[in-house]
Scaffold this motif. Structure first.
Motif, PDB file in Angstrom:
ATOM      1  N   THR A 193       0.843  -1.192   0.000  1.00 12.75           N
ATOM      2  CA  THR A 193       0.000   0.000   0.000  1.00 12.75           C
ATOM      3  C   THR A 193       0.877   1.239   0.000  1.00 12.75           C
ATOM      4  OG1 THR A 193      -0.117   0.313   2.409  1.00 12.75           O
ATOM      5  CG2 THR A 193      -1.669  -1.253   1.424  1.00 12.75           C
ATOM      6  N   SER A 194       0.274   2.360  -0.363  1.00 11.94           N
ATOM      7  CA  SER A 194       1.013   3.621  -0.388  1.00 11.94           C
ATOM      8  C   SER A 194       1.400   4.071   1.017  1.00 11.94           C
ATOM      9  CB  SER A 194       0.159   4.701  -1.065  1.00 11.94           C
ATOM     10  OG  SER A 194      -1.096   4.833  -0.412  1.00 11.94           O
ATOM     11  N   GLU A 195       0.766   3.520   2.056  1.00  8.71           N
ATOM     12  CA  GLU A 195       1.102   3.874   3.432  1.00  8.71           C
ATOM     13  C   GLU A 195       2.289   3.077   3.970  1.00  8.71           C
ATOM     14  OE1 GLU A 195      -2.068   3.057   2.550  1.00  8.71           O
ATOM     15  OE2 GLU A 195      -2.768   5.146   2.384  1.00  8.71           O
ATOM     16  N   GLY A 196       2.785   2.124   3.184  1.00  6.93           N
ATOM     17  CA  GLY A 196       3.945   1.361   3.616  1.00  6.93           C
ATOM     18  C   GLY A 196       3.643  -0.032   4.120  1.00  6.93           C
ATOM     19  N   ASP A 197       2.369  -0.473   4.070  1.00 14.30           N
ATOM     20  CA  ASP A 197       2.031  -1.831   4.489  1.00 14.30           C
ATOM     21  C   ASP A 197       2.459  -2.840   3.423  1.00 14.30           C
ATOM     22  OD1 ASP A 197       0.649  -1.126   6.911  1.00 14.30           O
ATOM     23  OD2 ASP A 197      -1.000  -0.419   5.662  1.00 14.30           O
ATOM     24  N   LEU A 198       2.791  -4.045   3.864  1.00 14.19           N
ATOM     25  CA  LEU A 198       3.032  -5.162   2.971  1.00 14.19           C
ATOM     26  C   LEU A 198       2.148  -6.319   3.414  1.00 14.19           C
ATOM     27  CD1 LEU A 198       6.926  -5.122   2.538  1.00 14.19           C
ATOM     28  CD2 LEU A 198       5.206  -4.515   0.822  1.00 14.19           C
ATOM     29  N   HIS A 199       1.386  -6.885   2.481  1.00  8.88           N
ATOM     30  CA  HIS A 199       0.441  -7.939   2.805  1.00  8.88           C
ATOM     31  C   HIS A 199       0.797  -9.209   2.041  1.00  8.88           C
ATOM     32  CE1 HIS A 199      -1.819  -4.954   4.900  1.00  8.88           C
ATOM     33  NE2 HIS A 199      -2.139  -4.290   3.802  1.00  8.88           N
ATOM     34  N   LEU A 200       0.903 -10.311   2.758  1.00 11.86           N
ATOM     35  CA  LEU A 200       1.185 -11.625   2.198  1.00 11.86           C
ATOM     36  C   LEU A 200      -0.120 -12.347   1.933  1.00 11.86           C
ATOM     37  CD1 LEU A 200       3.985 -12.267   4.751  1.00 11.86           C
ATOM     38  CD2 LEU A 200       4.402 -12.239   2.298  1.00 11.86           C
ATOM     39  N   MET A 201      -0.269 -12.877   0.720  1.00 12.03           N
ATOM     40  CA  MET A 201      -1.505 -13.531   0.318  1.00 12.03           C
ATOM     41  C   MET A 201      -1.184 -14.841  -0.381  1.00 12.03           C
ATOM     42  SD  MET A 201      -3.295 -10.106  -1.264  1.00 12.03           S
ATOM     43  CE  MET A 201      -1.719  -9.587  -1.998  1.00 12.03           C
ATOM     44  N   GLU A 202      -2.173 -15.718  -0.407  1.00 12.44           N
ATOM     45  CA  GLU A 202      -2.076 -16.963  -1.164  1.00 12.44           C
ATOM     46  C   GLU A 202      -3.058 -16.904  -2.317  1.00 12.44           C
ATOM     47  OE1 GLU A 202      -2.621 -21.811  -0.638  1.00 12.44           O
ATOM     48  OE2 GLU A 202      -3.238 -20.445   0.970  1.00 12.44           O
ATOM     49  N   CYS A 203      -2.593 -17.284  -3.510  1.00 10.52           N
ATOM     50  CA  CYS A 203      -3.476 -17.332  -4.666  1.00 10.52           C
ATOM     51  C   CYS A 203      -3.952 -18.765  -4.862  1.00 10.52           C
ATOM     52  CB  CYS A 203      -2.749 -16.845  -5.922  1.00 10.52           C
ATOM     53  SG  CYS A 203      -3.798 -16.857  -7.404  1.00 10.52           S
ATOM     54  N   THR A 204      -5.257 -18.946  -4.901  1.00  8.14           N
ATOM     55  CA  THR A 204      -5.871 -20.241  -5.150  1.00  8.14           C
ATOM     56  C   THR A 204      -6.916 -20.086  -6.249  1.00  8.14           C
ATOM     57  OG1 THR A 204      -7.692 -19.966  -3.573  1.00  8.14           O
ATOM     58  CG2 THR A 204      -5.588 -20.769  -2.692  1.00  8.14           C
ATOM     59  N   GLU A 205      -7.576 -21.169  -6.581  1.00  6.45           N
ATOM     60  CA  GLU A 205      -8.649 -21.090  -7.568  1.00  6.45           C
ATOM     61  C   GLU A 205      -9.794 -20.212  -7.072  1.00  6.45           C
ATOM     62  OE1 GLU A 205      -9.860 -24.907  -9.012  1.00  6.45           O
ATOM     63  OE2 GLU A 205      -7.831 -25.719  -8.841  1.00  6.45           O
ATOM     64  N   GLY A 206      -9.878 -20.023  -5.766  1.00  4.76           N
ATOM     65  CA  GLY A 206     -10.935 -19.192  -5.208  1.00  4.76           C
ATOM     66  C   GLY A 206     -10.568 -17.732  -5.071  1.00  4.76           C
ATOM     67  N   GLY A 207      -9.334 -17.370  -5.428  1.00  2.00           N
ATOM     68  CA  GLY A 207      -8.931 -15.968  -5.340  1.00  2.00           C
ATOM     69  C   GLY A 207      -7.733 -15.767  -4.433  1.00  2.00           C
ATOM     70  N   LEU A 208      -7.582 -14.543  -3.931  1.00  2.00           N
ATOM     71  CA  LEU A 208      -6.480 -14.189  -3.050  1.00  2.00           C
ATOM     72  C   LEU A 208      -6.931 -14.285  -1.600  1.00  2.00           C
ATOM     73  CD1 LEU A 208      -5.019 -11.093  -4.955  1.00  2.00           C
ATOM     74  CD2 LEU A 208      -3.973 -13.350  -4.717  1.00  2.00           C
ATOM     75  N   GLN A 209      -6.210 -15.068  -0.804  1.00  2.00           N
ATOM     76  CA  GLN A 209      -6.549 -15.264   0.596  1.00  2.00           C
ATOM     77  C   GLN A 209      -5.435 -14.697   1.472  1.00  2.00           C
ATOM     78  OE1 GLN A 209      -9.548 -16.461   1.124  1.00  2.00           O
ATOM     79  NE2 GLN A 209      -9.810 -16.908  -1.069  1.00  2.00           N
ATOM     80  N   PRO A 210      -5.751 -13.940   2.529  1.00  2.00           N
ATOM     81  CA  PRO A 210      -4.715 -13.327   3.377  1.00  2.00           C
ATOM     82  C   PRO A 210      -3.945 -14.360   4.188  1.00  2.00           C
ATOM     83  CG  PRO A 210      -6.881 -13.016   4.355  1.00  2.00           C
ATOM     84  CD  PRO A 210      -7.113 -13.628   3.007  1.00  2.00           C
ATOM     85  N   LEU A 211      -2.642 -14.168   4.284  1.00  2.00           N
ATOM     86  CA  LEU A 211      -1.787 -15.004   5.122  1.00  2.00           C
ATOM     87  C   LEU A 211      -1.174 -14.228   6.280  1.00  2.00           C
ATOM     88  CD1 LEU A 211       0.170 -17.069   2.431  1.00  2.00           C
ATOM     89  CD2 LEU A 211      -1.747 -17.833   3.837  1.00  2.00           C
ATOM     90  N   GLY A 212      -0.999 -12.937   6.098  1.00  2.00           N
ATOM     91  CA  GLY A 212      -0.401 -12.127   7.153  1.00  2.00           C
ATOM     92  C   GLY A 212       0.068 -10.797   6.598  1.00  2.00           C
ATOM     93  N   SER A 213       0.416  -9.884   7.493  1.00  2.00           N
ATOM     94  CA  SER A 213       0.900  -8.556   7.119  1.00  2.00           C
ATOM     95  C   SER A 213       2.199  -8.268   7.854  1.00  2.00           C
ATOM     96  CB  SER A 213      -0.142  -7.482   7.457  1.00  2.00           C
ATOM     97  OG  SER A 213      -1.334  -7.694   6.722  1.00  2.00           O
ATOM     98  N   LEU A 214       3.056  -7.502   7.198  1.00  2.00           N
ATOM     99  CA  LEU A 214       4.305  -7.099   7.813  1.00  2.00           C
ATOM    100  C   LEU A 214       4.105  -5.767   8.513  1.00  2.00           C
ATOM    101  CD1 LEU A 214       6.772  -8.066   4.954  1.00  2.00           C
ATOM    102  CD2 LEU A 214       5.964  -9.434   6.868  1.00  2.00           C
ATOM    103  N   PRO A 215       4.754  -5.555   9.647  1.00  2.00           N
ATOM    104  CA  PRO A 215       4.485  -4.354  10.447  1.00  2.00           C
ATOM    105  C   PRO A 215       4.797  -3.061   9.718  1.00  2.00           C
ATOM    106  CG  PRO A 215       6.445  -5.507  11.219  1.00  2.00           C
ATOM    107  CD  PRO A 215       5.776  -6.411  10.250  1.00  2.00           C
ATOM    108  N   ARG A 216       3.860  -2.123   9.806  1.00  2.00           N
ATOM    109  CA  ARG A 216       4.034  -0.816   9.188  1.00  2.00           C
ATOM    110  C   ARG A 216       4.999   0.026  10.029  1.00  2.00           C
ATOM    111  NH1 ARG A 216      -1.044   3.222   8.530  1.00  2.00           N
ATOM    112  NH2 ARG A 216      -1.800   1.484   7.269  1.00  2.00           N
ATOM    113  N   GLY A 217       5.754   0.889   9.371  1.00  2.00           N
ATOM    114  CA  GLY A 217       6.605   1.835  10.082  1.00  2.00           C
ATOM    115  C   GLY A 217       8.026   1.356  10.270  1.00  2.00           C
ATOM    116  N   ALA A 218       8.208   0.033  10.470  1.00  2.00           N
ATOM    117  CA  ALA A 218       9.557  -0.474  10.692  1.00  2.00           C
ATOM    118  C   ALA A 218      10.254  -0.841   9.399  1.00  2.00           C
ATOM    119  CB  ALA A 218       9.501  -1.701  11.599  1.00  2.00           C
ATOM    120  N   GLY A 219       9.481  -0.969   8.323  1.00  2.00           N
ATOM    121  CA  GLY A 219      10.053  -1.492   7.092  1.00  2.00           C
ATOM    122  C   GLY A 219      10.380  -0.441   6.059  1.00  2.00           C
ATOM    123  N   HIS A 220       9.851  -0.645   4.862  1.00  2.00           N
ATOM    124  CA  HIS A 220      10.174   0.234   3.742  1.00  2.00           C
ATOM    125  C   HIS A 220       9.418   1.560   3.834  1.00  2.00           C
ATOM    126  CE1 HIS A 220      12.567  -2.617   1.391  1.00  2.00           C
ATOM    127  NE2 HIS A 220      11.723  -3.555   1.799  1.00  2.00           N
TER     128      HIS A 220
END
Length: 418
Positions: free
Chosen positions: A297-324
């Motif tokens: 996201t433009s706010e600096g969040d990073l989101h980990l997702m899994e792609c399946t036949e049903g679409g994109l499913q969330p796996l987790g997010s990396l902490p905002r502010g400490a990263g990029h």
């Protein structure tokens, strides 16, 4: 399965390095570690200043750099059978092989060139390290897939002559070439024309080699092999689209498409998920048998997702502010051991994330934050195929070539000698 999710959700930064010259980090690849002649401990990073940086996987300490290219680098990859060789392609019209056992050496151990007018937009090497392929930018009305035999004499400055070219399958810049992970003769390519083509290089002509053509409807940014038998393809587009195809259905009446969305930014987030402003990339996790997608996201969040036949499913997010602090351009997940995530971006930072890790204090990492190079370099803007990242926006819109080829096994000319 659950163990992977737990590891991803507990990731935190353990190391970081910031390039002193503030170059964008465009691509990252990890040296294979399964070979007895390789430790698998080297990360190679392509930067917007045309350089290649080598870093230690665990500490991110810079091991060296290569400065041979004179234009933007379009991709880097290690050899499979020869993991000490690093292959890079560039808009300067060269594909080069570097020996990572000699970081900072004067030149590449091997250099491949085609037509002097060619500018390369993508590169890869096949599973046996015998065939190197590069995709060109559009030249007049033509774009090409250029092939070389990597067994040409690997002497310093040696120039390998092409085996031949394919010239009929794409009608715009070839933005991605991706060899199959174990079938040395299977190749997938993507272009700014919105097409993703699959070839069997054992065939005698381009027409015969073309097995399938899928239409992404937009300029292709990434192509990844996936699935238990590596018979699926994931495509990401410069318009933040995502398409997932099953090539195992080629000989059936079933549609190839498993899932597709023209713009992932418009998806309604699933429960526990988050919206994204851009897609960084994707990677098939062989041990976990899951297809990992990273979005930001433009706010600096990073989101980990899994792609399946049903679409994109969330796996987790990396902490905002400490990263990029800017757009993330590249990532890789190393399944070995406890698993680590590496990310790089426009903030000139390379970050190492580990489950339950803790980043050293500022005083303890000051040396790591500095590049050993004392040279001041001009910042070269990002590679032209960046779309949302500030480069030239490319949209195929499913027109011309895409509408013509759709999901048909289109024709083409014979493999042309060069």
């Amino acid at each position: 399965m659950e163990a992977v999710e737990q590891r991803l959700r507990s990731l935190s930064i353990t190391q970081r390095v910031r390039l002193r010259d503030s170059a964008y980090l465009l691509d990252v690849t990890l040296q294979p570690g399964s070979s007895p002649c390789s430790s698998g401990s080297v990360l190679a990073v392509a930067c917007s200043d045309h350089r290649l940086h080598l870093h230690h996987k665990e500490t991110l300490r810079q091991l060296g750099e290569y400065r041979g290219h004179t234009a933007p680098v379009c991709g880097v990859t290690f050899g499979h059978a020869s993991p000490d060789l690093l292959i890079s392609g560039s808009e300067d019209g060269t594909v080069r092989a570097w020996d990572v056992r000699r970081p900072g050496s004067a030149g590449a151990v091997q250099e491949f060139r085609g037509d002097p007018t060619h500018r390369y937009a993508s590169v890869d090497v096949n599973a046996s390290d015998v065939v190197v392929c590069a995709g060109t930018e559009l030249l007049d009305e033509d774009s090409f897939l250029v092939f070389w035999d990597a067994r040409s004499p690997a002497t310093a400055g040696g120039k390998g002559r092409p085996l031949g070219v394919y010239s009929e399958s794409h009608s715009d810049d070839v933005t991605r070439v991706r060899f199959h992970p174990w079938d040395k003769d299977r190749l997938a390519t993507g272009g700014a024309d919105g097409l993703v083509n699959v070839f069997d290089l054992r065939q005698g002509s381009e027409d015969e080699a073309l097995l399938a053509t899928c239409n992404a409807g937009d300029s292709v940014a990434e192509v990844r092999w996936a699935g238990h038998r590596s018979d699926r393809l994931l495509c990401l587009t410069h318009g933040e689209g995502l398409h997932y195809w099953d090539l195992g259905r080629l000989d059936t009446e079933e549609p190839l498409a498993l899932y597709g969305v023209p713009d992932a930014r418009r998806l309604t987030p699933p429960k526990g998920g988050h919206s994204v402003d851009y897609l960084v990339g994707a990677q098939w996790l062989q041990e976990a048998q899951r297809l990992l997608v990273l979005g930001g996201t433009s706010e600096g969040d990073l989101h980990l997702m899994e792609c399946t036949e049903g679409g994109l499913q969330p796996l987790g997010s990396l902490p905002r502010g400490a990263g990029h602090t800017a757009v993330v351009r590249c990532f890789l997940w190393d399944e070995a051991g406890e698993g680590v995530l590496v990310t790089g971006g426009e903030d000139a930072q390379l970050l190492l994330w580990k489950p339950g890790g803790a980043e050293p204090t500022l005083a303890g990492r000051q040396a790591t934050m500095k590049s050993p190079s004392a040279l001041k370099l001009d910042l070269h803007k990002c590679h032209r195929y960046q779309g949302r990242h500030g480069g030239r926006e490319r949209s195929a819109g499913g027109g011309g070539g895409g509408e013509k080829r759709g999901e048909e096994r289109g024709g083409g000319s014979a493999w042309k000698n060069h």
